[in-house]
Design a protein around this motif. Structure first.
Motif, PDB file in Angstrom:
ATOM      1  N   SER A 148      30.169  83.496 -69.565  1.00 60.70           N
ATOM      2  CA  SER A 148      30.175  82.373 -68.634  1.00 60.70           C
ATOM      3  C   SER A 148      28.797  81.728 -68.590  1.00 60.70           C
ATOM      4  CB  SER A 148      30.577  82.841 -67.237  1.00 60.70           C
ATOM      5  OG  SER A 148      29.683  83.843 -66.765  1.00 60.70           O
ATOM      6  N   PHE A 149      28.780  80.500 -68.081  1.00 61.67           N
ATOM      7  CA  PHE A 149      27.538  79.772 -67.858  1.00 61.67           C
ATOM      8  C   PHE A 149      27.266  79.731 -66.367  1.00 61.67           C
ATOM      9  CE2 PHE A 149      25.638  75.711 -66.499  1.00 61.67           C
ATOM     10  CZ  PHE A 149      24.410  75.782 -67.147  1.00 61.67           C
ATOM     11  N   ARG A 150      25.988  79.897 -66.019  1.00 62.30           N
ATOM     12  CA  ARG A 150      25.600  79.807 -64.610  1.00 62.30           C
ATOM     13  C   ARG A 150      24.206  79.217 -64.510  1.00 62.30           C
ATOM     14  NH1 ARG A 150      24.859  84.847 -60.361  1.00 62.30           N
ATOM     15  NH2 ARG A 150      24.503  83.584 -58.476  1.00 62.30           N
ATOM     16  N   ALA A 151      24.072  78.183 -63.696  1.00 60.71           N
ATOM     17  CA  ALA A 151      22.769  77.601 -63.383  1.00 60.71           C
ATOM     18  C   ALA A 151      22.568  77.727 -61.879  1.00 60.71           C
ATOM     19  CB  ALA A 151      22.710  76.143 -63.810  1.00 60.71           C
ATOM     20  N   VAL A 152      21.380  78.145 -61.452  1.00 58.98           N
ATOM     21  CA  VAL A 152      21.169  78.467 -60.042  1.00 58.98           C
ATOM     22  C   VAL A 152      19.869  77.883 -59.517  1.00 58.98           C
ATOM     23  CG1 VAL A 152      22.441  80.631 -60.298  1.00 58.98           C
ATOM     24  CG2 VAL A 152      19.959  80.642 -60.526  1.00 58.98           C
ATOM     25  N   PHE A 153      19.854  77.642 -58.207  1.00 60.50           N
ATOM     26  CA  PHE A 153      18.615  77.379 -57.487  1.00 60.50           C
ATOM     27  C   PHE A 153      18.845  77.663 -56.013  1.00 60.50           C
ATOM     28  CE2 PHE A 153      20.775  73.294 -57.153  1.00 60.50           C
ATOM     29  CZ  PHE A 153      20.464  72.828 -55.875  1.00 60.50           C
ATOM     30  N   GLN A 154      17.768  77.823 -55.285  1.00 62.52           N
ATOM     31  CA  GLN A 154      17.809  78.057 -53.845  1.00 62.52           C
ATOM     32  C   GLN A 154      16.791  77.139 -53.193  1.00 62.52           C
ATOM     33  OE1 GLN A 154      17.227  82.144 -52.666  1.00 62.52           O
ATOM     34  NE2 GLN A 154      16.757  81.640 -50.547  1.00 62.52           N
ATOM     35  N   THR A 155      17.210  76.472 -52.112  1.00 61.02           N
ATOM     36  CA  THR A 155      16.316  75.517 -51.480  1.00 61.02           C
ATOM     37  C   THR A 155      16.676  75.372 -50.006  1.00 61.02           C
ATOM     38  OG1 THR A 155      15.390  73.282 -51.692  1.00 61.02           O
ATOM     39  CG2 THR A 155      17.763  73.503 -52.003  1.00 61.02           C
ATOM     40  N   LYS A 156      15.925  74.558 -49.284  1.00 60.69           N
ATOM     41  CA  LYS A 156      16.244  74.271 -47.891  1.00 60.69           C
ATOM     42  C   LYS A 156      17.654  73.699 -47.803  1.00 60.69           C
ATOM     43  CE  LYS A 156      12.776  71.470 -47.318  1.00 60.69           C
ATOM     44  NZ  LYS A 156      12.088  71.596 -48.594  1.00 60.69           N
ATOM     45  N   ALA A 157      18.372  74.036 -46.753  1.00 60.46           N
ATOM     46  CA  ALA A 157      19.767  73.593 -46.630  1.00 60.46           C
ATOM     47  C   ALA A 157      19.889  72.078 -46.768  1.00 60.46           C
ATOM     48  CB  ALA A 157      20.342  74.066 -45.292  1.00 60.46           C
ATOM     49  N   ARG A 158      18.975  71.343 -46.175  1.00 57.15           N
ATOM     50  CA  ARG A 158      19.081  69.885 -46.222  1.00 57.15           C
ATOM     51  C   ARG A 158      18.731  69.318 -47.608  1.00 57.15           C
ATOM     52  NH1 ARG A 158      14.115  67.201 -45.436  1.00 57.15           N
ATOM     53  NH2 ARG A 158      12.345  68.576 -44.980  1.00 57.15           N
ATOM     54  N   SER A 159      18.144  70.139 -48.489  1.00 59.36           N
ATOM     55  CA  SER A 159      17.792  69.678 -49.838  1.00 59.36           C
ATOM     56  C   SER A 159      18.838  70.048 -50.883  1.00 59.36           C
ATOM     57  CB  SER A 159      16.437  70.265 -50.262  1.00 59.36           C
ATOM     58  OG  SER A 159      15.403  69.864 -49.383  1.00 59.36           O
ATOM     59  N   VAL A 160      19.881  70.766 -50.460  1.00 60.47           N
ATOM     60  CA  VAL A 160      20.882  71.245 -51.417  1.00 60.47           C
ATOM     61  C   VAL A 160      21.553  70.088 -52.154  1.00 60.47           C
ATOM     62  CG1 VAL A 160      23.188  72.286 -51.565  1.00 60.47           C
ATOM     63  CG2 VAL A 160      21.348  73.490 -50.382  1.00 60.47           C
ATOM     64  N   ALA A 161      21.999  69.071 -51.422  1.00 56.05           N
ATOM     65  CA  ALA A 161      22.708  67.956 -52.059  1.00 56.05           C
ATOM     66  C   ALA A 161      21.827  67.246 -53.080  1.00 56.05           C
ATOM     67  CB  ALA A 161      23.188  66.968 -50.989  1.00 56.05           C
ATOM     68  N   TYR A 162      20.568  67.027 -52.731  1.00 53.09           N
ATOM     69  CA  TYR A 162      19.643  66.367 -53.656  1.00 53.09           C
ATOM     70  C   TYR A 162      19.402  67.242 -54.885  1.00 53.09           C
ATOM     71  CZ  TYR A 162      15.427  64.057 -55.408  1.00 53.09           C
ATOM     72  OH  TYR A 162      14.513  63.418 -56.193  1.00 53.09           O
ATOM     73  N   GLY A 163      19.209  68.542 -54.676  1.00 57.81           N
ATOM     74  CA  GLY A 163      19.020  69.450 -55.802  1.00 57.81           C
ATOM     75  C   GLY A 163      20.227  69.467 -56.722  1.00 57.81           C
ATOM     76  N   CYS A 164      21.429  69.400 -56.154  1.00 58.02           N
ATOM     77  CA  CYS A 164      22.648  69.356 -56.967  1.00 58.02           C
ATOM     78  C   CYS A 164      22.692  68.085 -57.812  1.00 58.02           C
ATOM     79  CB  CYS A 164      23.882  69.435 -56.078  1.00 58.02           C
ATOM     80  SG  CYS A 164      24.214  71.075 -55.390  1.00 58.02           S
ATOM     81  N   ARG A 165      22.287  66.970 -57.229  1.00 58.57           N
ATOM     82  CA  ARG A 165      22.275  65.721 -57.993  1.00 58.57           C
ATOM     83  C   ARG A 165      21.296  65.804 -59.162  1.00 58.57           C
ATOM     84  NH1 ARG A 165      22.147  63.276 -52.835  1.00 58.57           N
ATOM     85  NH2 ARG A 165      20.061  62.392 -53.161  1.00 58.57           N
ATOM     86  N   LEU A 166      20.146  66.430 -58.918  1.00 59.32           N
ATOM     87  CA  LEU A 166      19.165  66.587 -59.986  1.00 59.32           C
ATOM     88  C   LEU A 166      19.698  67.470 -61.102  1.00 59.32           C
ATOM     89  CD1 LEU A 166      15.880  67.079 -57.900  1.00 59.32           C
ATOM     90  CD2 LEU A 166      16.625  65.003 -59.087  1.00 59.32           C
ATOM     91  N   MET A 167      20.336  68.585 -60.722  1.00 56.93           N
ATOM     92  CA  MET A 167      20.850  69.505 -61.733  1.00 56.93           C
ATOM     93  C   MET A 167      21.965  68.843 -62.530  1.00 56.93           C
ATOM     94  SD  MET A 167      21.993  73.495 -61.283  1.00 56.93           S
ATOM     95  CE  MET A 167      20.292  74.099 -61.298  1.00 56.93           C
TER      96      MET A 167
END
Length: 462
Positions: free
Chosen positions: A313-332
């Motif tokens: 399987s493929f998995r890409a991960v990150f952890q960030t402030k809750a309010r930054s999750v959506a922005y981080g997802c857009r970047l990924m």
């Protein structure tokens, strides 16, 4: 004049013991006077009967922790301490095994002790009871840790609730495990055709073959022993979606999940180069963008697991402030898309290929590492010629190849995105600086997943 590193050959290390067990022996007369033994046992949690989940794990732990018939646990501990030896056993999802590390001069006694642990376990009741109490305590705390929640939710999304890789033992299953269960499981598992061995370090190879034949090579299958089959492939097909698990926490944990491939697939090396560029190295695109440039996360990476008996399987991960999750997802998502739409630069590609080729010899840094590598790859059915041709295959990868496998193995429409965090905070996003809701990140259905009851391995009602 520089010498070109030549990868050791498994065929030159392989020997057959008199009962058919395959052993990989890698000796180095210039190494420290230490010897490491690994015994791989075909079997794992995939063999646990329904209602007896945790059996292989308990059995694997208690081979060592529970002592032997002639050496109670305390005496076994004391003898190993006297020899300055380390001996451990385990039972995992897809394999079980034994590890031994000790001084060269004590190899004969060490092999005898290892064989005794493997073939004559006592499964002391008090040690089994302690193991069960510790496992039950860990179960009780499973939903306290967002990382633990993420771990089991990834398994459920990837493999489905009925697959061994996603299951864990319930409280009832753990409490119901008995010493008699361990003895019966042991009688089944110890069969020469289930065993393979590696030995690395400083030793005389001829003498080592003799010692192994006197110990493990003399092992015979008991009347209840069975040759174990391979782990079954999952029948579950992951469904695309944006999955949110509510857990009150200032941080959000994010996993992008996709089906992968087997390591024996012709595309594997190209996929490895592609992933190195994407998120497989500290210099990768994901790390540079999300960590270095945006400062959203300390840890960000991606990987393709090495599928052995079925695709990984493929998995890409990150952890960030809750309010930054959506922005981080857009970047990924943007980086996954860019890998498909734009050819990587020649400079990027050359750097990635150079890093993989120059780092290749590090995997063979010691005789112990080489012996264990040969054993583990043979156990998983990987080709013995893989390493001989690896660097040439890396050199041959082109930018067009990278773009091709990115399009094939990173299909955005099949993504399962898992977010563990405060659902309201991660949905709202960073209203002030980086506006955009989580539900608007991708054209995927949004699904709120429940926490699971760790004691019963069932979803909790909302």
């Amino acid at each position: 004049m520089l010498t070109v590193f030549e990868a050791p050959k498994a065929s030159e290390a392989k020997v057959k013991l008199k009962n058919g067990i395959t052993a990989y022996l890698v000796a180095d007369a210039t190494a420290q006077p230490l010897v490491s033994l690994q015994v791989a046992i075909r079997g794992g949690a995939y063999l646990d009967p329904k209602g007896k989940e945790g059996l292989t794990s308990a059995w694997g732990a208690q081979l060592r922790q529970g002592g032997t018939r002639s050496l109670p646990a305390e005496k076994l501990d004391a003898r190993l301490d006297f020899l300055a030896a380390q001996l451990n056993t385990y039972g995992g999802n897809e394999e079980a095994g034994l590890f031994l590390n000790l001084m060269e001069k004590d190899v004969k006694e060490g092999l005898a002790l290892a064989l005794e642990v493997l073939t004559q376990p006592a499964f002391a009741q008090d040690r089994l009871d302690l193991w069960k109490r510790n496992r039950l305590r860990a179960l009780e705390q499973l939903n306290d840790d967002p990382a633990g929640i993420e771990r089991y939710q990834v398994g459920l999304l990837t493999y489905g609730a009925d697959h061994y890789a996603a299951r864990w033992p319930t409280a009832a299953a753990l409490q119901g495990l008995t010493r008699e269960d361990l003895l019966a499981h042991h009688a089944r598992m110890i069969h020469p055709e289930n065993l393979s061995i590696s030995v690395g370090g400083r030793f005389d190879k001829t003498r080592m073959v003799q010692l192994l034949n006197e110990t493990f090579g003399a092992l015979k299958a008991g009347s209840e022993a069975k040759k174990n089959g391979l782990p079954p492939a999952p029948t579950h097909t992951p469904k695309p979606g944006l999955y949110v698990v509510h857990k009150e926490n200032p941080q959000g944990r994010v996993s992008f999940l996709l089906p992968g491939l087997k390591r024996n697939d012709p595309d594997w090396v190209t996929v490895e180069v592609m992933n190195f560029l994407l998120g497989g190295d500290f210099t990768s695109r994901l790390t540079y963008l999300i960590r270095t440039q945006e400062g959203l996360s300390y840890t960000v990476n991606s990987r393709f697991s090495e599928g052995a008996w079925h695709p990984g399987s493929f998995r890409a991960v990150f952890q960030t402030k809750a309010r930054s999750v959506a922005y981080g997802c857009r970047l990924m998502l943007g980086e996954l898309k860019r890998m498909q739409e734009e050819p990587v630069t020649e400079a990027e590609l050359a750097k990635a290929k150079g890093a993989l080729i120059n780092g290749f010899p590090a995997g063979f840094a010691s005789p112990e590492a080489v012996a264990e590598l040969f054993l583990n790859e043979a156990y998983r059915g990987f080709s013995e010629t893989y390493h001989a041709t690896y660097r040439d295959k890396v050199k041959a990868v082109t930018a067009a190849d990278i773009q091709r496998v990115a399009r094939k193995y990173l299909p955005l429409g099949k993504l399962a995105i898992l977010v563990v965090g405060d659902k309201d905070a991660v949905e709202a996003g960073d209203v002030k600086d980086k506006p955009g809701k989580l539900s608007e990140v991708a054209p995927l259905p949004v699904v709120e997943l429940p926490l699971w009851d760790p004691m019963t391995c069932t979803p909790l009602k909302k």
